[in-house]
Design a protein around this motif. Structure first.
Motif, mmCIF file in Angstrom:
data_model
loop_
_atom_site.group_PDB
_atom_site.id
_atom_site.type_symbol
_atom_site.label_atom_id
_atom_site.label_comp_id
_atom_site.label_asym_id
_atom_site.label_seq_id
_atom_site.Cartn_x
_atom_site.Cartn_y
_atom_site.Cartn_z
ATOM 1 N N ILE A 155 31.901 -36.201 23.890
ATOM 2 C CA ILE A 155 32.033 -34.833 24.382
ATOM 3 C C ILE A 155 30.965 -34.442 25.402
ATOM 4 O O ILE A 155 31.146 -33.493 26.158
ATOM 5 N N ASP A 156 29.844 -35.159 25.413
ATOM 6 C CA ASP A 156 28.768 -34.860 26.359
ATOM 7 C C ASP A 156 28.021 -36.137 26.712
ATOM 8 O O ASP A 156 28.076 -37.130 25.975
ATOM 9 N N PHE A 157 27.306 -36.072 27.825
ATOM 10 C CA PHE A 157 26.375 -37.139 28.196
ATOM 11 C C PHE A 157 24.994 -36.509 28.354
ATOM 12 O O PHE A 157 24.837 -35.497 29.037
ATOM 13 N N VAL A 158 23.995 -37.098 27.716
ATOM 14 C CA VAL A 158 22.634 -36.554 27.744
ATOM 15 C C VAL A 158 21.639 -37.690 27.948
ATOM 16 O O VAL A 158 22.010 -38.860 27.941
ATOM 17 N N LYS A 159 20.381 -37.350 28.088
ATOM 18 C CA LYS A 159 19.323 -38.351 28.194
ATOM 19 C C LYS A 159 18.808 -38.700 26.805
ATOM 20 O O LYS A 159 18.610 -37.821 25.975
ATOM 21 N N LEU A 160 18.583 -39.984 26.567
ATOM 22 C CA LEU A 160 18.124 -40.448 25.267
ATOM 23 C C LEU A 160 16.813 -39.789 24.859
ATOM 24 O O LEU A 160 16.623 -39.407 23.708
ATOM 25 N N GLU A 161 15.908 -39.609 25.811
ATOM 26 C CA GLU A 161 14.596 -39.042 25.485
ATOM 27 C C GLU A 161 14.670 -37.586 25.044
ATOM 28 O O GLU A 161 13.688 -37.036 24.528
ATOM 29 N N GLU A 162 15.807 -36.947 25.238
ATOM 30 C CA GLU A 162 15.973 -35.560 24.795
ATOM 31 C C GLU A 162 16.244 -35.466 23.291
ATOM 32 O O GLU A 162 16.192 -34.374 22.717
ATOM 33 N N ILE A 163 16.531 -36.608 22.637
ATOM 34 C CA ILE A 163 16.824 -36.616 21.206
ATOM 35 C C ILE A 163 15.634 -37.187 20.455
ATOM 36 O O ILE A 163 15.269 -38.350 20.645
ATOM 37 N N ASP A 164 15.026 -36.381 19.607
ATOM 38 C CA ASP A 164 13.890 -36.851 18.815
ATOM 39 C C ASP A 164 14.376 -37.889 17.803
ATOM 40 O O ASP A 164 15.450 -37.746 17.218
ATOM 41 N N PRO A 165 13.603 -38.952 17.557
ATOM 42 C CA PRO A 165 14.003 -39.999 16.605
ATOM 43 C C PRO A 165 14.317 -39.488 15.202
ATOM 44 O O PRO A 165 15.014 -40.176 14.447
ATOM 45 N N ILE A 166 13.843 -38.302 14.833
ATOM 46 C CA ILE A 166 14.113 -37.778 13.493
ATOM 47 C C ILE A 166 15.607 -37.565 13.272
ATOM 48 O O ILE A 166 16.083 -37.539 12.131
ATOM 49 N N TYR A 167 16.386 -37.447 14.346
ATOM 50 C CA TYR A 167 17.814 -37.194 14.222
ATOM 51 C C TYR A 167 18.626 -38.447 13.879
ATOM 52 O O TYR A 167 19.732 -38.347 13.373
ATOM 53 N N PHE A 168 18.107 -39.631 14.138
ATOM 54 C CA PHE A 168 18.897 -40.844 14.024
ATOM 55 C C PHE A 168 19.074 -41.319 12.586
ATOM 56 O O PHE A 168 18.169 -41.226 11.767
ATOM 57 N N GLU A 169 20.288 -41.864 12.295
ATOM 58 C CA GLU A 169 20.607 -42.374 10.967
ATOM 59 C C GLU A 169 20.894 -43.869 10.995
ATOM 60 O O GLU A 169 19.986 -44.675 10.880
ATOM 61 N N ARG A 170 22.190 -44.251 11.173
ATOM 62 C CA ARG A 170 22.585 -45.651 11.094
ATOM 63 C C ARG A 170 23.130 -46.150 12.427
ATOM 64 O O ARG A 170 23.629 -45.375 13.239
ATOM 65 N N SER A 171 23.032 -47.478 12.617
ATOM 66 C CA SER A 171 23.422 -48.081 13.893
ATOM 67 C C SER A 171 24.527 -49.112 13.709
ATOM 68 O O SER A 171 24.543 -49.855 12.724
ATOM 69 N N TYR A 172 25.450 -49.154 14.686
ATOM 70 C CA TYR A 172 26.560 -50.116 14.675
ATOM 71 C C TYR A 172 26.744 -50.696 16.073
ATOM 72 O O TYR A 172 26.830 -49.951 17.055
ATOM 73 N N PHE A 173 26.783 -52.030 16.175
ATOM 74 C CA PHE A 173 27.098 -52.661 17.441
ATOM 75 C C PHE A 173 28.567 -52.437 17.769
ATOM 76 O O PHE A 173 29.421 -52.490 16.886
ATOM 77 N N MET A 174 28.853 -52.224 19.044
ATOM 78 C CA MET A 174 30.228 -52.082 19.506
ATOM 79 C C MET A 174 30.560 -53.252 20.417
ATOM 80 O O MET A 174 29.788 -53.572 21.320
ATOM 81 N N ALA A 175 31.706 -53.906 20.168
ATOM 82 C CA ALA A 175 32.168 -54.993 21.010
ATOM 83 C C ALA A 175 33.591 -54.678 21.458
ATOM 84 O O ALA A 175 34.357 -54.069 20.705
ATOM 85 N N PRO A 176 33.967 -55.079 22.661
ATOM 86 C CA PRO A 176 35.327 -54.794 23.125
ATOM 87 C C PRO A 176 36.353 -55.596 22.339
ATOM 88 O O PRO A 176 36.162 -56.778 22.059
ATOM 89 N N ASP A 177 37.441 -54.956 21.968
ATOM 90 C CA ASP A 177 38.549 -55.651 21.316
ATOM 91 C C ASP A 177 39.498 -56.146 22.396
ATOM 92 O O ASP A 177 39.254 -55.960 23.590
ATOM 93 N N SER A 178 40.591 -56.738 22.009
ATOM 94 C CA SER A 178 41.551 -57.313 22.942
ATOM 95 C C SER A 178 41.990 -56.291 23.988
ATOM 96 O O SER A 178 42.436 -55.191 23.650
#
Length: 275
Positions: free
Chosen positions: A94-117
């Motif tokens: 829904i939006d595009f922002v700069k990574l540095e605008e988000i404090d690390p306290i907000y982050f939870e879990r991470s998932y790699f994304m790979a292209p499917d067929s």
């Protein structure tokens, strides 16, 4: 790398079929509790505190405690209806922002994304756009009946999706007790502290940091095994109940119901709708 989910992610009119892979793993050493007398694993039962009877899953209802010992009971039909209404909402960047605008306290879990067929070209397009713009994508998703924010960003050669907290889920720093007011800092002490910081400053190399406690605990366990200092349960060990909810199944159920929406005019700050 094992695929935990297949689906799609969209930005603007671009729809990208992707596969998700768990980016992190919990390596905590899990210790079971045994009865000291016979070394049998301890089970936990659900017991009603009022009648002191064990209850089964079908005898349990969900409720919200709005004040001490006062509850609003919610039945499964009501909860399922709310869940479906929210799952029908499209998952989209829904939006595009700069990574540095988000404090690390907000982050939870991470998932790699790979292209499917068939998704390699669109995947590369989004990755290149994020790299060139220096931005990350902000999306809304449904996880375990809970609407949640997530960000999509470039990590090395891949795209990664990370769930993040809503602002009202992060407690106010102003509520932290006993924070000292700004004291008078002695310049000599500050100069010494800055010198120490300078001496310890280096390039971050994650590989050099290890879990010393986990390593020592595993060494202790292996030492006891080698010395035959082990015990065997005197009774058949019951299967442990599974309380783990498949996070990606909940995400898949949400993404599978993505609706087509009318395209919107391009804006300087991109807000996107699912194709």
């Amino acid at each position: 790398m094992h695929t935990v989910w297949k689906g799609s992610i969209s930005f603007g009119l671009v729809n990208i079929p992707v596969k998700l892979h768990t980016a992190t793993e919990n390596k905590d050493i899990k210790l079971r509790q045994l009865h000291k007398e016979c070394h049998t694993p301890i089970n936990y039962q659900k017991v009603c505190s009022g009648c002191n009877k064990e209850v089964q899953s079908e005898d349990i209802v969900k409720a919200y405690e709005y004040s001490k010992n006062k509850f609003v009971v919610l039945d499964e039909e009501e909860l399922e209806k709310l869940k479906k209404e929210n799952e029908d909402k499209a998952v989209e960047i829904i939006d595009f922002v700069k990574l540095e605008e988000i404090d690390p306290i907000y982050f939870e879990r991470s998932y790699f994304m790979a292209p499917d067929s068939g998704g390699a070209k669109a995947y590369s397009l989004l990755r290149k756009a994020l790299m060139e713009s220096g931005k990350i994508g902000v999306a809304k998703i449904m996880i375990r009946s809970k609407e949640q924010l997530a960000v999509v960003r470039v990590y090395k050669e891949t795209l990664i999706m990370e769930t993040i907290h809503f602002p009202d889920e992060v407690r106010s720093a102003g509520d932290v007790p006993n924070i000292p007011s700004e004291p008078i800092v002695v310049q000599k002490e500050l100069d010494t502290a800055l010198m120490l910081v300078d001496q310890l400053t280096t390039t971050f190399e994650p590989e050099k940091y290890t879990d010393d406690y986990r390593t020592a605990l595993m060494e202790l366990i292996e030492e006891k095994k080698a010395g035959n200092n082990t015990v065997t349960t005197s009774e058949k060990q019951p299967a442990a109940p599974s309380n783990v909810t498949d996070l990606m199944s909940a995400l898949q159920a949400s993404l599978d119901k993505t609706k087509k929406k009318k395209p919107i005019p391009r804006k300087q700050t991109a807000r996107t709708k699912t194709s």
